[in-house]
Design an enzyme around this catalytic site. Structure first.
Site, PDB file in Angstrom:
ATOM      1  N   ARG A  55      56.311  28.052  88.753  1.00  0.00           N
ATOM      2  CA  ARG A  55      57.021  27.793  87.770  1.00  0.00           C
ATOM      3  C   ARG A  55      58.279  28.744  87.620  1.00  0.00           C
ATOM      4  O   ARG A  55      59.403  28.376  87.484  1.00  0.00           O
ATOM      5  CB  ARG A  55      56.406  27.813  86.445  1.00  0.00           C
ATOM      6  CG  ARG A  55      55.341  26.513  86.337  1.00  0.00           C
ATOM      7  CD  ARG A  55      54.503  26.554  85.262  1.00  0.00           C
ATOM      8  NE  ARG A  55      55.456  26.749  83.969  1.00  0.00           N
ATOM      9  CZ  ARG A  55      54.913  26.827  82.556  1.00  0.00           C
ATOM     10  NH1 ARG A  55      53.541  27.314  82.508  1.00  0.00           N
ATOM     11  NH2 ARG A  55      55.526  26.828  81.609  1.00  0.00           N
TER      12      ARG A  55
ATOM     13  N   VAL B 220      59.510  29.571  78.113  1.00  0.00           N
ATOM     14  CA  VAL B 220      59.277  30.821  78.861  1.00  0.00           C
ATOM     15  C   VAL B 220      60.201  31.177  79.738  1.00  0.00           C
ATOM     16  O   VAL B 220      60.095  31.884  80.359  1.00  0.00           O
ATOM     17  CB  VAL B 220      57.912  30.929  79.072  1.00  0.00           C
ATOM     18  CG1 VAL B 220      56.701  30.741  77.916  1.00  0.00           C
ATOM     19  CG2 VAL B 220      57.634  29.687  80.016  1.00  0.00           C
ATOM     20  N   ASP B 221      61.225  30.227  79.776  1.00  0.00           N
ATOM     21  CA  ASP B 221      62.394  30.445  80.718  1.00  0.00           C
ATOM     22  C   ASP B 221      63.545  31.022  80.176  1.00  0.00           C
ATOM     23  O   ASP B 221      63.421  31.310  79.019  1.00  0.00           O
ATOM     24  CB  ASP B 221      62.839  29.015  81.430  1.00  0.00           C
ATOM     25  CG  ASP B 221      63.605  27.962  80.114  1.00  0.00           C
ATOM     26  OD1 ASP B 221      64.341  28.840  79.301  1.00  0.00           O
ATOM     27  OD2 ASP B 221      63.339  27.074  80.058  1.00  0.00           O
TER      28      ASP B 221
ATOM     29  N   HIS C  53      56.737  32.384  72.494  1.00  0.00           N
ATOM     30  CA  HIS C  53      55.771  32.144  73.514  1.00  0.00           C
ATOM     31  C   HIS C  53      55.833  32.963  74.654  1.00  0.00           C
ATOM     32  O   HIS C  53      55.327  32.631  75.857  1.00  0.00           O
ATOM     33  CB  HIS C  53      55.427  30.461  73.796  1.00  0.00           C
ATOM     34  CG  HIS C  53      54.954  29.905  72.608  1.00  0.00           C
ATOM     35  ND1 HIS C  53      55.172  28.463  72.414  1.00  0.00           N
ATOM     36  CD2 HIS C  53      54.566  30.160  71.470  1.00  0.00           C
ATOM     37  CE1 HIS C  53      54.573  27.835  71.476  1.00  0.00           C
ATOM     38  NE2 HIS C  53      54.250  29.042  70.762  1.00  0.00           N
TER      39      HIS C  53
ATOM     40  N   CYS D  42      46.005  47.156  80.652  1.00  0.00           N
ATOM     41  CA  CYS D  42      46.331  47.846  79.720  1.00  0.00           C
ATOM     42  C   CYS D  42      47.774  47.764  79.105  1.00  0.00           C
ATOM     43  O   CYS D  42      48.604  48.558  78.347  1.00  0.00           O
ATOM     44  CB  CYS D  42      46.856  49.344  80.611  1.00  0.00           C
ATOM     45  SG  CYS D  42      48.281  49.623  81.624  1.00  0.00           S
TER      46      CYS D  42
ATOM     47  N   GLY E  30      64.164  19.118  71.294  1.00  0.00           N
ATOM     48  CA  GLY E  30      63.375  19.065  72.483  1.00  0.00           C
ATOM     49  C   GLY E  30      61.958  19.689  72.383  1.00  0.00           C
ATOM     50  O   GLY E  30      61.340  20.276  73.212  1.00  0.00           O
TER      51      GLY E  30
HETATM   52  C1  BJW Z   1      63.635  16.049  75.336  1.00  0.00           C
HETATM   53  C2  BJW Z   1      64.398  15.873  76.586  1.00  0.00           C
HETATM   54  C3  BJW Z   1      65.588  15.801  76.410  1.00  0.00           C
HETATM   55  C4  BJW Z   1      62.201  15.234  76.788  1.00  0.00           C
HETATM   56  N1  BJW Z   1      66.192  16.494  75.356  1.00  0.00           N
HETATM   57  N2  BJW Z   1      64.322  16.469  74.125  1.00  0.00           N
HETATM   58  C5  BJW Z   1      45.100  23.242  64.426  1.00  0.00           C
HETATM   59  C6  BJW Z   1      46.269  23.689  63.359  1.00  0.00           C
HETATM   60  C7  BJW Z   1      46.910  24.930  63.793  1.00  0.00           C
HETATM   61  C8  BJW Z   1      46.945  25.689  64.974  1.00  0.00           C
HETATM   62  C9  BJW Z   1      45.848  25.068  65.706  1.00  0.00           C
HETATM   63  C10 BJW Z   1      45.079  24.174  65.328  1.00  0.00           C
HETATM   64  N3  BJW Z   1      44.115  23.822  66.511  1.00  0.00           N
HETATM   65  C11 BJW Z   1      44.355  24.872  67.513  1.00  0.00           C
HETATM   66  C12 BJW Z   1      45.456  25.781  66.962  1.00  0.00           C
HETATM   67  C13 BJW Z   1      45.977  27.008  67.606  1.00  0.00           C
HETATM   68  C14 BJW Z   1      46.796  26.480  68.654  1.00  0.00           C
HETATM   69  C15 BJW Z   1      47.491  25.050  68.664  1.00  0.00           C
HETATM   70  O1  BJW Z   1      48.440  25.045  67.842  1.00  0.00           O
HETATM   71  N4  BJW Z   1      46.975  24.030  69.085  1.00  0.00           N
HETATM   72  C16 BJW Z   1      47.630  22.746  69.071  1.00  0.00           C
HETATM   73  C17 BJW Z   1      47.458  22.180  70.476  1.00  0.00           C
HETATM   74  C18 BJW Z   1      46.632  22.049  68.095  1.00  0.00           C
HETATM   75  N5  BJW Z   1      47.939  27.750  68.827  1.00  0.00           N
HETATM   76  C19 BJW Z   1      47.554  28.739  69.320  1.00  0.00           C
HETATM   77  O2  BJW Z   1      46.597  28.925  69.984  1.00  0.00           O
HETATM   78  C20 BJW Z   1      48.587  29.582  69.101  1.00  0.00           C
HETATM   79  N6  BJW Z   1      48.292  30.987  68.415  1.00  0.00           N
HETATM   80  C21 BJW Z   1      47.538  31.075  67.506  1.00  0.00           C
HETATM   81  O3  BJW Z   1      47.503  30.070  66.616  1.00  0.00           O
HETATM   82  O4  BJW Z   1      46.861  32.182  67.216  1.00  0.00           O
HETATM   83  C22 BJW Z   1      46.142  32.413  65.877  1.00  0.00           C
HETATM   84  C23 BJW Z   1      44.758  31.467  66.377  1.00  0.00           C
HETATM   85  C24 BJW Z   1      44.045  32.088  67.206  1.00  0.00           C
HETATM   86  C25 BJW Z   1      42.945  31.296  67.573  1.00  0.00           C
HETATM   87  C26 BJW Z   1      42.611  29.945  66.840  1.00  0.00           C
HETATM   88  C27 BJW Z   1      43.424  29.605  66.148  1.00  0.00           C
HETATM   89  C28 BJW Z   1      44.564  30.500  65.408  1.00  0.00           C
HETATM   90  C29 BJW Z   1      49.188  29.967  70.246  1.00  0.00           C
HETATM   91  C30 BJW Z   1      50.136  29.062  70.816  1.00  0.00           C
HETATM   92  C31 BJW Z   1      50.620  29.174  72.402  1.00  0.00           C
HETATM   93  C32 BJW Z   1      51.272  28.257  73.131  1.00  0.00           C
HETATM   94  N7  BJW Z   1      51.675  28.469  74.485  1.00  0.00           N
HETATM   95  C33 BJW Z   1      52.194  27.438  75.160  1.00  0.00           C
HETATM   96  C34 BJW Z   1      52.057  27.820  76.636  1.00  0.00           C
HETATM   97  C35 BJW Z   1      53.085  28.908  76.898  1.00  0.00           C
HETATM   98  C36 BJW Z   1      53.050  29.483  78.306  1.00  0.00           C
HETATM   99  C37 BJW Z   1      53.365  28.205  79.346  1.00  0.00           C
HETATM  100  O5  BJW Z   1      54.608  27.670  79.258  1.00  0.00           O
HETATM  101  O6  BJW Z   1      52.690  27.828  80.125  1.00  0.00           O
HETATM  102  O7  BJW Z   1      53.680  27.223  74.886  1.00  0.00           O
HETATM  103  S1  BJW Z   1      51.380  25.720  74.826  1.00  0.00           S
HETATM  104  C38 BJW Z   1      53.155  24.783  75.396  1.00  0.00           C
HETATM  105  O8  BJW Z   1      53.278  23.976  74.268  1.00  0.00           O
HETATM  106  C39 BJW Z   1      54.245  25.846  75.304  1.00  0.00           C
HETATM  107  C40 BJW Z   1      55.268  25.312  74.689  1.00  0.00           C
HETATM  108  O9  BJW Z   1      56.112  26.236  74.395  1.00  0.00           O
HETATM  109  C41 BJW Z   1      54.474  24.685  73.460  1.00  0.00           C
HETATM  110  C42 BJW Z   1      55.329  23.563  72.718  1.00  0.00           C
HETATM  111  O10 BJW Z   1      55.556  22.617  73.652  1.00  0.00           O
HETATM  112  P1  BJW Z   1      56.993  22.059  73.378  1.00  0.00           P
HETATM  113  O11 BJW Z   1      58.038  23.027  73.677  1.00  0.00           O
HETATM  114  O12 BJW Z   1      57.251  21.097  72.110  1.00  0.00           O
HETATM  115  O13 BJW Z   1      56.921  20.845  74.790  1.00  0.00           O
HETATM  116  P2  BJW Z   1      56.529  19.339  74.875  1.00  0.00           P
HETATM  117  O14 BJW Z   1      56.146  19.057  76.404  1.00  0.00           O
HETATM  118  O15 BJW Z   1      54.962  19.386  74.057  1.00  0.00           O
HETATM  119  O16 BJW Z   1      57.341  18.526  74.355  1.00  0.00           O
HETATM  120  C43 BJW Z   1      58.856  18.253  74.691  1.00  0.00           C
HETATM  121  C44 BJW Z   1      59.381  17.439  73.878  1.00  0.00           C
HETATM  122  O17 BJW Z   1      60.828  17.370  74.416  1.00  0.00           O
HETATM  123  C45 BJW Z   1      59.060  16.207  73.768  1.00  0.00           C
HETATM  124  O18 BJW Z   1      59.133  15.560  72.217  1.00  0.00           O
HETATM  125  C46 BJW Z   1      59.842  15.191  74.444  1.00  0.00           C
HETATM  126  O19 BJW Z   1      60.398  13.818  73.793  1.00  0.00           O
HETATM  127  C47 BJW Z   1      61.225  15.878  74.188  1.00  0.00           C
HETATM  128  N8  BJW Z   1      62.382  15.878  75.575  1.00  0.00           N
HETATM  129  N9  BJW Z   1      63.290  15.380  77.281  1.00  0.00           N
HETATM  130  C48 BJW Z   1      65.489  16.564  74.261  1.00  0.00           C
HETATM  131  N10 BJW Z   1      66.320  15.716  77.510  1.00  0.00           N
HETATM  132 ZN    ZN Z   2      47.338  48.492  83.756  1.00  0.00          ZN
END
Ligand code: BJW
Ligand code: ZN
Length: 252
Positions: free
Chosen positions: A70, A103-104, A119, A130, A195
């Site tokens: 990626r 993350v870009d 993120h 560490c 987005g």
């Molecule tokens: C266009 C387009 C164009 C297409 N123009 N638009 C219940 C309630 C609250 C929280 C939780 C829960 N259950 C679990 C949780 C915790 C969890 C969470 O939220 N889970 C959900 C799935 C339910 N959250 C966490 O774990 C976070 N930490 C946390 O809460 O710590 C405290 C805690 C710990 C333990 C337990 C509970 C709490 C951390 C979240 C980290 C997310 N990390 C990622 C990966 C990053 C690394 C990587 O990239 O590999 O971040 S996940 C992934 O999703 C990434 C993204 O930043 C993130 C959001 O996704 P995004 O950007 O919205 O992308 P898409 O693909 O989903 O959507 C794209 C959109 O674009 C679509 O709508 C398209 O239509 C649109 N689109 N083309 C405009 N041209």
């Molecule tokens: Zn180290």
């Protein structure tokens, strides 16, 4: 493209605008969104399963290989008109806070400064033991022949495995960035949510915080979005088309 006059006035007169972006803003740069199915050699894998600390513990070579592929993809692409319109908007309003889940580094390369990365970043790996930061070579080795697995480098400080500098599920977001983002959403006049599927917390709270504080909220997304009321709009379409048109209409 036609825009609501109330919305254009809101944007022109806003003192503080928050732009909150997700993977969709980079889609037109050729970066697959997080919830799109993976393509090519990665199509057997589910990103929800790979983006976890458990996956890295179980199979560091698989996870490191995925993130390196990626990172390579991002290094090989460029910001699109959506990223550039956001950088341009910052010049037109009194204050703009850019918060991204991505993350870009395409916002920075489009000219945006002080981007709050909720993120983390593909470009700031660190030691999994560490936390010492690790300097990646700009031109890393090509993906191995089988296209997937790649051994993570070792930390020069302690010998631990280097991990991607991103926030995985179950991990805490960077406190300073998250607090700054929440404060900006609570204090802005208008929040542009661009987005994002809005399903990952706590980032997904930002539009709700802004709405509750009385700000206008504008979603830019080709897919339908649930809207709450009179101060929430959907501009349906790709960010690279909608955002430049919005700026042109507001400052014609
Ligand atoms: C266009 C387009 C164009 C297409 N123009 N638009 C219940 C309630 C609250 C929280 C939780 C829960 N259950 C679990 C949780 C915790 C969890 C969470 O939220 N889970 C959900 C799935 C339910 N959250 C966490 O774990 C976070 N930490 C946390 O809460 O710590 C405290 C805690 C710990 C333990 C337990 C509970 C709490 C951390 C979240 C980290 C997310 N990390 C990622 C990966 C990053 C690394 C990587 O990239 O590999 O971040 S996940 C992934 O999703 C990434 C993204 O930043 C993130 C959001 O996704 P995004 O950007 O919205 O992308 P898409 O693909 O989903 O959507 C794209 C959109 O674009 C679509 O709508 C398209 O239509 C649109 N689109 N083309 C405009 N041209
Ligand atoms: Zn180290």
């Amino acid at each position: 493209m036609q825009f609501d006059q109330t919305l254009l006035t809101c944007l022109r007169e806003a003192r503080h605008v928050v732009v909150f972006t997700g993977a969709g803003v980079s889609a037109e740069s050729g970066i697959a969104t997080f919830r799109d199915a993976l393509s090519g050699l990665w199509s057997r894998f589910d990103p929800m399963q790979l983006a976890t600390p458990e996956a890295f513990e179980d199979d560091p070579e698989l996870v490191w290989g995925w993130y390196e592929s990626r990172r390579m993809q991002v290094l090989g692409t460029s910001p699109n008109p959506g990223h550039r319109a956001i950088a341009e908007l910052a010049k037109r309003v009194t204050q703009l806070t850019l918060v991204t889940q991505n993350v870009d580094d395409l916002h920075e390369r489009a000219g945006s400064a002080n981007v709050l990365h909720l993120h983390g970043s593909l470009h700031q790996p660190r030691c999994s033991r560490c936390a010492e930061s690790f300097q990646m070579p700009l031109a890393p080795p090509a993906e191995p022949a089988e296209g997937r697995r790649l051994a993570p480098p070792r930390c020069a400080h302690c010998g631990g495995e280097v991990r991607p500098g991103v926030v995985w599920f179950g991990e805490s977001l960077p406190v300073d960035a998250l607090e700054a983002a929440f404060a900006a959403a609570a204090g802005c006049d208008l929040l542009l949510s661009v987005g994002t599927s809005g399903v990952v917390y706590p980032a997904a709270q930002l539009p709700h915080i802004a709405l509750q504080a009385g700000a206008a909220v504008v979603h830019v997304n080709p897919e339908p979005q649930a809207l709450g009321g009179g101060r929430e709009w959907l501009l349906a379409g790709p960010a690279g088309e909608v955002l430049p048109a919005l700026l042109a209409a507001a400052w014609r």
